[in-house]
Scaffold this motif. Structure first.
Motif, PDB file in Angstrom:
ATOM      1  N   THR A   1      42.323  49.864  42.192  1.00 51.75           N
ATOM      2  CA  THR A   1      41.668  50.947  42.720  1.00 51.75           C
ATOM      3  C   THR A   1      40.096  50.913  42.460  1.00 51.75           C
ATOM      4  OG1 THR A   1      42.180  52.563  40.999  1.00 51.75           O
ATOM      5  CG2 THR A   1      43.764  52.210  42.747  1.00 51.75           C
ATOM      6  N   GLY A   2      39.748  50.103  41.563  1.00 55.24           N
ATOM      7  CA  GLY A   2      38.405  50.225  41.077  1.00 55.24           C
ATOM      8  C   GLY A   2      37.131  49.893  42.254  1.00 55.24           C
TER       9      GLY A   2
ATOM     10  N   LEU B   1      34.064  38.868  38.382  1.00 53.14           N
ATOM     11  CA  LEU B   1      34.181  40.335  39.089  1.00 53.14           C
ATOM     12  C   LEU B   1      33.858  40.130  40.544  1.00 53.14           C
ATOM     13  CD1 LEU B   1      32.071  43.236  37.797  1.00 53.14           C
ATOM     14  CD2 LEU B   1      31.742  42.361  40.090  1.00 53.14           C
ATOM     15  N   LEU B   2      34.981  40.952  41.133  1.00 56.20           N
ATOM     16  CA  LEU B   2      34.675  41.293  42.725  1.00 56.20           C
ATOM     17  C   LEU B   2      34.252  42.738  42.992  1.00 56.20           C
ATOM     18  CD1 LEU B   2      37.998  39.173  43.720  1.00 56.20           C
ATOM     19  CD2 LEU B   2      35.647  38.514  43.416  1.00 56.20           C
ATOM     20  N   ASP B   3      33.522  42.772  44.055  1.00 50.40           N
ATOM     21  CA  ASP B   3      33.334  44.094  44.352  1.00 50.40           C
ATOM     22  C   ASP B   3      34.299  44.793  45.295  1.00 50.40           C
ATOM     23  OD1 ASP B   3      31.003  46.161  44.618  1.00 50.40           O
ATOM     24  OD2 ASP B   3      31.667  45.752  46.907  1.00 50.40           O
ATOM     25  N   ARG B   4      34.668  46.032  45.299  1.00 52.13           N
ATOM     26  CA  ARG B   4      35.516  46.386  46.317  1.00 52.13           C
ATOM     27  C   ARG B   4      35.537  45.897  47.729  1.00 52.13           C
ATOM     28  NH1 ARG B   4      40.423  47.458  46.566  1.00 52.13           N
ATOM     29  NH2 ARG B   4      40.081  47.955  44.230  1.00 52.13           N
ATOM     30  N   ARG B   5      34.446  45.718  48.182  1.00 51.45           N
ATOM     31  CA  ARG B   5      34.382  45.011  49.582  1.00 51.45           C
ATOM     32  C   ARG B   5      34.810  43.506  49.705  1.00 51.45           C
ATOM     33  NH1 ARG B   5      28.429  44.883  51.361  1.00 51.45           N
ATOM     34  NH2 ARG B   5      28.217  44.425  49.471  1.00 51.45           N
ATOM     35  N   VAL B   6      34.868  42.997  48.773  1.00 49.50           N
ATOM     36  CA  VAL B   6      35.326  41.552  48.565  1.00 49.50           C
ATOM     37  C   VAL B   6      36.947  41.647  48.233  1.00 49.50           C
ATOM     38  CG1 VAL B   6      35.256  39.477  47.259  1.00 49.50           C
ATOM     39  CG2 VAL B   6      33.141  40.708  47.735  1.00 49.50           C
ATOM     40  N   VAL B   7      37.281  42.487  47.590  1.00 51.03           N
ATOM     41  CA  VAL B   7      38.896  42.696  47.288  1.00 51.03           C
ATOM     42  C   VAL B   7      39.511  43.141  48.378  1.00 51.03           C
ATOM     43  CG1 VAL B   7      40.645  43.946  46.014  1.00 51.03           C
ATOM     44  CG2 VAL B   7      38.384  43.426  44.695  1.00 51.03           C
ATOM     45  N   ASP B   8      38.857  43.981  49.233  1.00 53.23           N
ATOM     46  CA  ASP B   8      39.646  44.474  50.554  1.00 53.23           C
ATOM     47  C   ASP B   8      39.701  43.176  51.598  1.00 53.23           C
ATOM     48  OD1 ASP B   8      39.919  47.255  49.466  1.00 53.23           O
ATOM     49  OD2 ASP B   8      38.130  47.670  50.477  1.00 53.23           O
ATOM     50  N   GLU B   9      38.499  42.526  51.715  1.00 55.06           N
ATOM     51  CA  GLU B   9      38.422  41.376  52.579  1.00 55.06           C
ATOM     52  C   GLU B   9      39.652  40.263  52.024  1.00 55.06           C
ATOM     53  OE1 GLU B   9      37.107  39.740  56.212  1.00 55.06           O
ATOM     54  OE2 GLU B   9      36.476  41.410  55.136  1.00 55.06           O
ATOM     55  N   LEU B  10      39.687  40.180  51.007  1.00 52.80           N
ATOM     56  CA  LEU B  10      40.495  39.129  50.333  1.00 52.80           C
ATOM     57  C   LEU B  10      42.103  39.472  50.487  1.00 52.80           C
ATOM     58  CD1 LEU B  10      40.498  36.526  48.654  1.00 52.80           C
ATOM     59  CD2 LEU B  10      40.749  37.704  46.634  1.00 52.80           C
ATOM     60  N   SER B  11      42.285  40.718  50.705  1.00 55.19           N
ATOM     61  CA  SER B  11      43.524  41.140  50.731  1.00 55.19           C
ATOM     62  C   SER B  11      44.201  40.955  52.355  1.00 55.19           C
ATOM     63  CB  SER B  11      43.483  42.632  50.690  1.00 55.19           C
ATOM     64  OG  SER B  11      42.923  43.367  51.819  1.00 55.19           O
TER      65      SER B  11
END
Length: 347
Positions: free
Chosen positions: A87-88, A160-170
């Motif tokens: 959730t970070g 380290l991944l920014d939240r935007r990258v994490v959401d895109e990776l999902s």
């Protein structure tokens, strides 16, 4: 600051000798950081008492969240599950054997605060066996040559991944995952932080030779069609040798027939050579077909046996104050999940 919350993701597989020191070291590193911290440990079907240690940490520390896989799914899937549960505003992926020094995460966060979306830790040096160093160097050199995506050399999943990258990776649901390649493929602003990799603190590597080969295959086949191009090139080379052989046989038969001996050995060797080449080509094609087969099955990437965060692990102080009257409705740590909860967790 770019965000107020940072998640750490740790894949765990038979790391009982590392968990306590890992937790203490990370705790010391993050203690002075101006962020809310979330520590996500993904138990990837460990056969030792790693899960018991993780649950004990979750009971004592509200920042700890434990995901328990129903079986071993592999390192890349474990990291994926941790990213899904995070959730970070920024997520730091780190191995659990302490080869990735937790102190380096401070440098990753500093670059993130400068505006970078992906900050990967790039090994300046590594304390591994000569064989490991040689094979790793060969892999990255070959991958860089064959890949259709620029994947930085000497990098692992420590980043380290920014939240935007994490959401895109999902959004990326492929089963044969090569996360460092997927992150490079996504794009965004990326930079490196140099570090010296430490020795493994305890236990054995989760990547023996067989898994290393499989992982390298995933990296190459997931981001390159070069092996398919090799097939046609090998075919042309084999055809050229065949033409040369035919010309040689005809010349010998027409001009020096007295030295021509029944060439059964030549015929057998030719058949074996062509048969071997054909099997190699079929193997390469089969590798790609197998990836297609696994993908079109559309099975879930993983199943969770249990998901046990501390009751306040995912609640910010402001949210906690706002929801104080309902605090008694939150199940305590260690309460077994209901059947509905377990079913939902696997979807």
């Amino acid at each position: 600051m770019r965000g107020s919350r940072v998640s750490y993701v740790f894949p765990i597989y038979n790391e009982t000798g590392n968990i306590d020191l890992l937790y203490r070291t990370v705790d010391e590193v993050v203690r002075g950081l101006p962020y809310e911290i979330e520590l996500i440990f993904v138990n990837d079907g460990s056969r030792d008492d790693s899960l018991a240690k993780l649950r004990a940490l979750a009971a004592d520390d509200p920042r700890v969240k434990v995901l328990d896989f129903a079986r071993n799914y592999g390192h890349q899937i474990a990291v994926t599950a941790g990213l899904d549960a995070s959730t970070g505003d920024a997520v730091i992926i780190m191995d659990s054997d302490l080869q990735d020094p937790p102190r380096v995460s401070i440098d990753l966060l500093a670059k993130w605060e400068e505006g970078w979306d992906v900050v990967y830790a790039q090994r300046r040096s590594r304390k591994d066996t000569p064989f490991k160093k040689a094979t790793a160097a060969a892999f990255y050199k070959g991958l860089r040559y064959m890949s259709e995506v620029d994947i930085p050399a000497n990098t692992g999943d420590f980043r380290l991944l920014d939240r935007r990258v994490v959401d895109e990776l999902s959004k990326y649901k492929e089963r044969d995952r090569f996360l460092r390649g997927m992150v490079s493929f996504i794009g965004f602003d990326q930079t490196a932080v140099q570090f010296d990799r430490d020795e493994r603190h305890s236990g054995e590597s989760g990547y023996p030779l067989g898994k290393m080969i499989t992982f390298a295959t995933d990296g190459i086949m997931g981001f390159s069609t070069f092996p398919l191009k090799i097939i046609s090139r090998i075919g042309f080379v084999a055809a050229a040798f065949s033409v040369v052989g035919i010309v040689y046989v005809l010349v010998m038969k027409l001009f020096v027939p007295q030295v021509v001996v029944a060439g059964w050995a030549f015929i057998v060797l030719s058949i074996l050579l062509m048969g071997g080449l054909q099997l190699i080509m079929l193997g390469i094609l089969g590798g790609y077909v197998g990836r297609i087969y696994r993908q079109v099955q559309q099975r879930p990437l993983y199943a969770l046996r249990d998901e046990r965060p501390s009751p306040v692990a995912l609640v910010t102080p402001i949210a906690a104050a706002a929801s104080a009257p309902q605090a008694t409705s939150v199940a305590p740590v260690g309460t077994p999940a209901s059947a509905d909860d377990r079913t939902a967790a696997t979807q």
